[in-house]
Scaffold this motif. Structure first.
Motif, PDB file in Angstrom:
ATOM      1  N   THR A   1      48.532  32.123  -2.830  1.00 30.16           N
ATOM      2  CA  THR A   1      49.299  31.976  -1.566  1.00 30.16           C
ATOM      3  C   THR A   1      48.327  32.946  -0.932  1.00 30.16           C
ATOM      4  OG1 THR A   1      50.515  34.685  -2.237  1.00 30.16           O
ATOM      5  CG2 THR A   1      52.102  32.343  -2.720  1.00 30.16           C
ATOM      6  N   GLY A   2      48.605  33.442   0.049  1.00 28.99           N
ATOM      7  CA  GLY A   2      47.820  34.611   1.250  1.00 28.99           C
ATOM      8  C   GLY A   2      48.687  35.705   0.693  1.00 28.99           C
ATOM      9  N   GLU A   3      49.730  35.867  -0.420  1.00 29.62           N
ATOM     10  CA  GLU A   3      49.790  37.880  -0.915  1.00 29.62           C
ATOM     11  C   GLU A   3      48.781  37.485  -2.126  1.00 29.62           C
ATOM     12  OE1 GLU A   3      53.727  39.863  -2.919  1.00 29.62           O
ATOM     13  OE2 GLU A   3      53.833  37.795  -2.557  1.00 29.62           O
ATOM     14  N   ASP A   4      48.076  36.818  -2.392  1.00 34.93           N
ATOM     15  CA  ASP A   4      47.317  37.173  -3.552  1.00 34.93           C
ATOM     16  C   ASP A   4      45.970  37.368  -2.763  1.00 34.93           C
ATOM     17  OD1 ASP A   4      49.098  35.717  -5.082  1.00 34.93           O
ATOM     18  OD2 ASP A   4      49.237  33.875  -5.561  1.00 34.93           O
ATOM     19  N   ILE A   5      45.941  36.930  -2.024  1.00 33.17           N
ATOM     20  CA  ILE A   5      44.913  37.568  -1.089  1.00 33.17           C
ATOM     21  C   ILE A   5      44.484  38.372  -0.771  1.00 33.17           C
ATOM     22  CG2 ILE A   5      43.541  36.744   0.190  1.00 33.17           C
ATOM     23  CD1 ILE A   5      44.504  33.218   0.840  1.00 33.17           C
TER      24      ILE A   5
ATOM     25  N   LYS B   1      47.494  13.499  -6.187  1.00 30.88           N
ATOM     26  CA  LYS B   1      47.531  14.188  -5.743  1.00 30.88           C
ATOM     27  C   LYS B   1      49.123  14.470  -6.238  1.00 30.88           C
ATOM     28  CE  LYS B   1      44.710  13.757  -1.245  1.00 30.88           C
ATOM     29  NZ  LYS B   1      44.599  12.891  -0.390  1.00 30.88           N
ATOM     30  N   GLN B   2      49.912  13.200  -5.662  1.00 36.11           N
ATOM     31  CA  GLN B   2      51.349  13.551  -6.122  1.00 36.11           C
ATOM     32  C   GLN B   2      51.735  13.778  -7.834  1.00 36.11           C
ATOM     33  OE1 GLN B   2      53.795  12.563  -4.181  1.00 36.11           O
ATOM     34  NE2 GLN B   2      55.194  12.921  -5.275  1.00 36.11           N
ATOM     35  N   SER B   3      50.644  13.475  -8.660  1.00 35.28           N
ATOM     36  CA  SER B   3      51.226  13.852  -9.642  1.00 35.28           C
ATOM     37  C   SER B   3      50.689  15.301 -10.066  1.00 35.28           C
ATOM     38  CB  SER B   3      49.863  13.892 -10.891  1.00 35.28           C
ATOM     39  OG  SER B   3      48.491  14.515 -10.660  1.00 35.28           O
ATOM     40  N   TYR B   4      50.320  16.895  -8.568  1.00 40.08           N
ATOM     41  CA  TYR B   4      50.684  18.073  -8.571  1.00 40.08           C
ATOM     42  C   TYR B   4      52.114  18.087  -8.224  1.00 40.08           C
ATOM     43  CZ  TYR B   4      45.940  19.176  -8.848  1.00 40.08           C
ATOM     44  OH  TYR B   4      45.038  20.093  -9.348  1.00 40.08           O
TER      45      TYR B   4
ATOM     46  N   ALA C   1      43.540  20.965 -13.056  1.00 37.07           N
ATOM     47  CA  ALA C   1      44.340  21.649 -12.530  1.00 37.07           C
ATOM     48  C   ALA C   1      44.774  22.879 -12.741  1.00 37.07           C
ATOM     49  CB  ALA C   1      46.010  20.865 -12.299  1.00 37.07           C
ATOM     50  N   GLY C   2      45.204  24.121 -12.128  1.00 36.65           N
ATOM     51  CA  GLY C   2      45.090  25.456 -12.063  1.00 36.65           C
ATOM     52  C   GLY C   2      46.571  25.982 -12.622  1.00 36.65           C
ATOM     53  N   ALA C   3      46.752  27.035 -12.952  1.00 34.78           N
ATOM     54  CA  ALA C   3      47.361  27.249 -14.161  1.00 34.78           C
ATOM     55  C   ALA C   3      48.883  27.486 -12.943  1.00 34.78           C
ATOM     56  CB  ALA C   3      47.707  28.453 -14.300  1.00 34.78           C
TER      57      ALA C   3
ATOM     58  N   TYR D   1      52.288  23.334 -10.407  1.00 33.01           N
ATOM     59  CA  TYR D   1      53.406  23.204 -10.070  1.00 33.01           C
ATOM     60  C   TYR D   1      53.923  23.254  -9.290  1.00 33.01           C
ATOM     61  CZ  TYR D   1      54.563  27.726 -12.132  1.00 33.01           C
ATOM     62  OH  TYR D   1      54.430  29.097 -12.185  1.00 33.01           O
ATOM     63  N   ARG D   2      53.695  24.288  -8.533  1.00 32.98           N
ATOM     64  CA  ARG D   2      54.181  25.325  -7.841  1.00 32.98           C
ATOM     65  C   ARG D   2      53.641  24.323  -6.593  1.00 32.98           C
ATOM     66  NH1 ARG D   2      52.369  31.577  -7.395  1.00 32.98           N
ATOM     67  NH2 ARG D   2      54.130  31.572  -5.890  1.00 32.98           N
TER      68      ARG D   2
END
Length: 358
Positions: free
Chosen positions: A216-220, A250-253, A329-331, A334-335
């Motif tokens: 997220t932008g908050e992470d940035i 993409k849909q698997s994400y 995929a990154g951790a 799922y989000r």
């Protein structure tokens, strides 16, 4: 507070966001050019890129270099923004891919999956391509700086420091992945401290880009405040219309849950983060997928003992054939809730950053 620019030498990205290079064929010219056009740094993944081509003999080293050169040209034709490539040190055709990228005038080469100790030797006279190693510790950054300075009188143009929440192959031991001592929040200051010594010694600014699990932008905002000059995101860019993967990939994400996030032992000898599916369940229940190695793509792959061909599995997934492969995929994959445009995603990250840093 507004998003700062990311300066790497004479290159200036209006948005300090690097789109991570994702192979096989997840980030090609389509995604890279779209990100570059929005002011970020778009990155083409070189790993087995020839498999995305429709030309014959696409498994040969020559086909890999030709396909990479073609994707660089296509990206540069679509945007005047910054376009980079990601080339893994572990690739058997590493030298050929680097040479082809520099010949095509790519703006930046990002290189990890091993220490790129000889990368500057490929710079031909007058080449303006920037060289950015990917590391996971201050020690690795120091080793690269010392080697490059002593052998080539060259200082890295920037570093990416990648934490264990990244997708794909990880530069950590399995037991380190959940250890707070190896979290991005812990290793970023370590790399910043190591790099600062070489900045002072050479008088050259060496930006450090934080990566791995940033969502997220908050992470940035958090990592910029910690001293990073920019961030790298991969997972967020998969669920975009411009991503070069099949829509089923993409849909698997979008369909994944937190329980689907898993760490596998890759045939290349490294842990890798992926989305659990029937293919991986079958492989790790002891069933070997018969194959002949047509590619010899990775130096560290033991063809005799590995249960499957990772190049075949990844290109199958890229084409939407997830029964025959899987998605790295990154951790935080799922989000992902929906597929958006790169423009929408960049606007969302910018807005979140400004709110978080206000």
């Amino acid at each position: 507070m507004k998003l700062p620019q990311l300066k790497i030498g004479d290159l200036v990205a209006k948005v300090p966001v690097v789109q991570g290079g994702m192979g096989v064929g997840i980030s090609l010219s389509g995604l890279a050019s779209a990100v570059a056009e929005e002011g970020g740094i778009g990155v083409i993944a070189a790993a087995m890129i020839g498999l995305t081509s429709t030309k014959p003999n696409r498994a040969t080293p020559e086909a890999q270099s030709e396909a990479l050169a073609e994707e660089i040209r296509k990206a540069k034709a679509k945007t005047s923004g910054i376009v980079g490539v990601n080339i893994m040190v572990a690739l058997t055709d590493f030298a050929e891919q680097v040479t082809a990228s520099i010949k095509e005038g790519v703006d930046i080469i990002f290189s990890g999956a091993g220490l790129p100790l000889d990368l500057p030797k490929y710079l031909a006279d007058g080449a303006k391509t920037k060289l950015v190693p990917i590391v996971s510790s201050g020690r690795a950054a120091s080793i690269i700086c010392k080697k490059w300075i002593s052998r080539f009188d060259y200082v890295p143009d920037a570093f990416v420091v990648e934490g264990p929440k990244a997708g794909g192959h990880l530069g950590f031991q399995r037991e380190q992945l959940d250890d707070p001592a190896f979290a991005l929040e812990s290793i970023l200051p370590d790399v910043l401290e190591a790099v600062k010594k070489f900045e002072e010694k050479t008088g050259k600014k060496i930006p450090v880009i934080a990566a791995g699990g940033i969502y997220t932008g908050e992470d940035i905002c958090k990592f910029i405040k910690m001293g990073a000059s920019g961030v790298q995101l991969g997972t967020r860019f998969v669920a975009t219309h411009e991503c070069d993967a099949d829509d089923k990939f993409k849909q698997s994400y979008v369909d994944s849950t937190e329980d689907d996030m898993t760490v596998i032992q890759s045939p290349v000898g490294l842990p890798g983060r992926a989305i659990k599916n029937a293919y991986l369940t079958e492989v790790y229940s002891g069933n070997k997928t018969p194959f002949k190695c047509a590619f010899k793509c990775l130096k560290t792959c033991d063809v005799e003992t590995t249960p499957y061909c990772i190049a075949t599995a990844l290109i199958s997934a890229q084409r939407g054939k997830l029964k025959h492969g899987f998605a790295f995929a990154g951790a935080n994959a799922y989000r992902t809730k929906k597929i958006v445009s790169v423009k929408e995603l960049m606007a969302e990250l910018t807005s979140e950053f400004e709110v978080a840093c206000a």
